[in-house]
Scaffold this motif. Structure first.
Motif, short mmCIF file in Angstrom:
data_model
loop_
_atom_site.label_atom_id
_atom_site.label_comp_id
_atom_site.label_asym_id
_atom_site.label_seq_id
_atom_site.Cartn_x
_atom_site.Cartn_y
_atom_site.Cartn_z
N HIS A 19 -5.92 29.71 -34.87
CA HIS A 19 -6.03 30.22 -36.23
C HIS A 19 -5.35 29.30 -37.23
O HIS A 19 -4.38 28.61 -36.90
CB HIS A 19 -5.37 31.60 -36.37
CG HIS A 19 -5.84 32.63 -35.39
ND1 HIS A 19 -7.08 33.21 -35.45
CD2 HIS A 19 -5.22 33.17 -34.31
CE1 HIS A 19 -7.21 34.08 -34.46
NE2 HIS A 19 -6.10 34.06 -33.75
N ALA A 20 -5.82 29.35 -38.47
CA ALA A 20 -5.11 28.81 -39.62
C ALA A 20 -5.19 29.87 -40.71
O ALA A 20 -6.28 30.41 -40.98
CB ALA A 20 -5.74 27.51 -40.10
N SER A 21 -4.06 30.21 -41.31
CA SER A 21 -4.00 31.33 -42.26
C SER A 21 -3.28 30.91 -43.54
O SER A 21 -2.26 30.22 -43.48
CB SER A 21 -3.25 32.52 -41.65
OG SER A 21 -3.74 32.83 -40.35
N ASP A 22 -3.83 31.33 -44.67
CA ASP A 22 -3.18 31.15 -45.97
C ASP A 22 -2.85 32.54 -46.49
O ASP A 22 -3.72 33.23 -47.05
CB ASP A 22 -4.09 30.40 -46.94
CG ASP A 22 -3.40 30.06 -48.25
OD1 ASP A 22 -2.50 30.82 -48.67
OD2 ASP A 22 -3.78 29.05 -48.88
N HIS A 23 -1.60 32.97 -46.30
CA HIS A 23 -1.22 34.34 -46.68
C HIS A 23 -0.93 34.48 -48.16
O HIS A 23 -0.77 35.61 -48.64
CB HIS A 23 -0.02 34.79 -45.84
CG HIS A 23 -0.34 34.97 -44.39
ND1 HIS A 23 -1.12 36.01 -43.93
CD2 HIS A 23 -0.03 34.24 -43.29
CE1 HIS A 23 -1.26 35.93 -42.61
NE2 HIS A 23 -0.60 34.85 -42.21
N GLY A 28 -8.55 32.51 -44.36
CA GLY A 28 -8.20 31.78 -43.15
C GLY A 28 -9.38 31.42 -42.28
O GLY A 28 -10.54 31.72 -42.60
N SER A 72 -14.63 32.40 -40.42
CA SER A 72 -13.76 32.07 -41.54
C SER A 72 -13.97 32.99 -42.72
O SER A 72 -14.95 33.74 -42.79
CB SER A 72 -13.98 30.62 -42.00
OG SER A 72 -15.07 30.52 -42.90
N PRO A 123 -11.14 28.39 -47.36
CA PRO A 123 -10.91 27.55 -46.18
C PRO A 123 -11.51 26.16 -46.36
O PRO A 123 -12.63 26.01 -46.84
CB PRO A 123 -11.62 28.31 -45.06
CG PRO A 123 -11.54 29.74 -45.50
CD PRO A 123 -11.73 29.69 -46.99
N MET A 127 -8.03 23.16 -42.98
CA MET A 127 -7.72 24.40 -42.29
C MET A 127 -8.51 24.51 -40.99
O MET A 127 -7.99 24.97 -39.96
CB MET A 127 -8.02 25.61 -43.18
CG MET A 127 -7.06 25.78 -44.35
SD MET A 127 -7.39 27.31 -45.27
CE MET A 127 -6.75 28.52 -44.11
N GLY A 147 -5.82 34.29 -39.34
CA GLY A 147 -7.06 33.55 -39.26
C GLY A 147 -8.11 34.09 -40.21
O GLY A 147 -7.84 34.39 -41.37
N THR A 150 -7.47 37.28 -42.36
CA THR A 150 -6.39 37.33 -43.34
C THR A 150 -6.80 38.07 -44.61
O THR A 150 -6.02 38.85 -45.17
CB THR A 150 -5.91 35.91 -43.69
OG1 THR A 150 -5.51 35.25 -42.49
CG2 THR A 150 -4.74 35.94 -44.66
#
Length: 322
Positions: A19-23, A28, A72, A123, A127, A147, A150
């Motif tokens: 996963h890649a997450s932008d909170h 994500g 995504s 994304p 990412m 991910g 999010t």
């Protein structure tokens, strides 16, 4: 006594999840990577899918193994994440050898999460590359707000102010040496239910957010054509160690859609882009009817898990709604 045994998704030996997450922006990427490749089918039942390379799942296209499935946020903008996934796979010498270059085979589907968090941040290839790098280290079993989940929300018939937080869910079971897992990002227009008892577990809230409204009954008020686009789509995949052809996997994906119907109502509207992949990563011989039925059961559990593990305090949820 049930023949099913709940297992960890890490027990599927030819699957890795990263996963890649932008909170901050609430979006994500989730990558399902198949180290030995996978045969893949797909079912698209929603009216507004954002997808990439789904024709690779058709029985009439070349029968080359798929290297990864990308889920995504970002709506169609999020399709850029697959560029980063391809770049990372190429750097690891993974892909279809054309003679002149390796071309990683990557399918992708996106949810619309631009109405939650920052709509200007979506994304990116970076990412996607990060999520793929994480997948190479093993399987991340976390669920909820991570991910592609999010920025996921549900119950959006009247817009975001009456919606609820959702996220990413995982479930996996075995029957003897046969394994079936599901990964799903629940971002539906409709309400979410536990199909075992009919209990609503998430969905459209009243204007004061003190209780639930019935999305189906509210939808019946729209007798004249009505734009219900508020940003939806439930996307997911079932992964099995059963040996199936692409044609059979397309059928399994379509049978898995029953889980959406059991858990989400309304579902597959023109305001949704609902999509399901079915991936075969093993050689266990299993009846297709049994596999498709089980896939729907496991997906239904994953949908519920997405709800249960993504809930956050009301004040936290509301601050990301424009």
């Amino acid at each position: 006594m049930s023949l099913l045994k709940e297992i960890s998704i890490t027990e599927l030996s030819n699957l890795r999840i990263g996963h890649a997450s932008d909170h901050n922006a609430q979006t994500g990427v989730t990558v399902l990577y198949f180290p030995q490749g996978a045969k893949v089918g797909c079912d698209i039942s929603g009216g507004g899918p954002a997808s990439r390379e789904t024709p690779l799942t058709s029985p009439v296209t070349a029968d080359n193994p798929i290297n990864a499935i990308v889920l995504s946020g970002g709506s169609a903008y999020g399709l850029a994440a697959a560029d980063g996934v391809m770049n990372y796979l190429e750097s690891q010498n993974v892909g279809y050898n054309t003679g002149a270059a390796l071309v990683p085979l990557v399918c992708q589907s996106c949810i619309y999460d631009l109405s939650y968090g920052d709509p200007k941040i979506r994304p990116t290839a970076k990412m996607g590359e990060e999520a793929c790098r994480q997948a190479f280290t093993g399987t991340d079993t976390r669920t909820g707000n991570i991910g592609a989940g999010t920025g996921a929300t549900v119950g959006k018939l009247y817009g975001m102010k009456q919606s609820m937080k959702s996220g990413l869910g995982i479930a996996a079971v075995s029957v003897g040496n046969f394994q079936m897992a599901a990964v799903v990002v629940v971002n539906a227009l409709g309400d979410i239910f536990n199909p075992q008892n009919g209990q609503k577990i998430a969905g459209l809230k009243t204007p004061d957010r003190s209780g639930f409204l019935d999305s189906v009954q509210e939808l019946y008020r729209f007798m004249t054509p009505h734009d219900q686009f508020t940003g939806n789509t439930t996307i997911g995949a079932v992964i099995t160690n059963g040996a199936f052809s692409k044609a059979e996997l397309n059928k399994i994906a379509s049978m898995t859609r029953c889980a959406y119907a059991r858990c989400i109502n309304p579902v597959a509207t023109m305001a949704d882009g609902d999509s399901i992949y079915a991936a075969s990563i093993g050689n266990v011989s299993v009846d297709i009817n049994m596999a498709g039925t089980l896939a729907a059961e496991v997906m239904a559990q994953a949908i519920q898990n997405a709800i249960y593990t993504s809930q956050i305090p009301e004040e936290e949820f509301l601050k990301y709604i424009p």
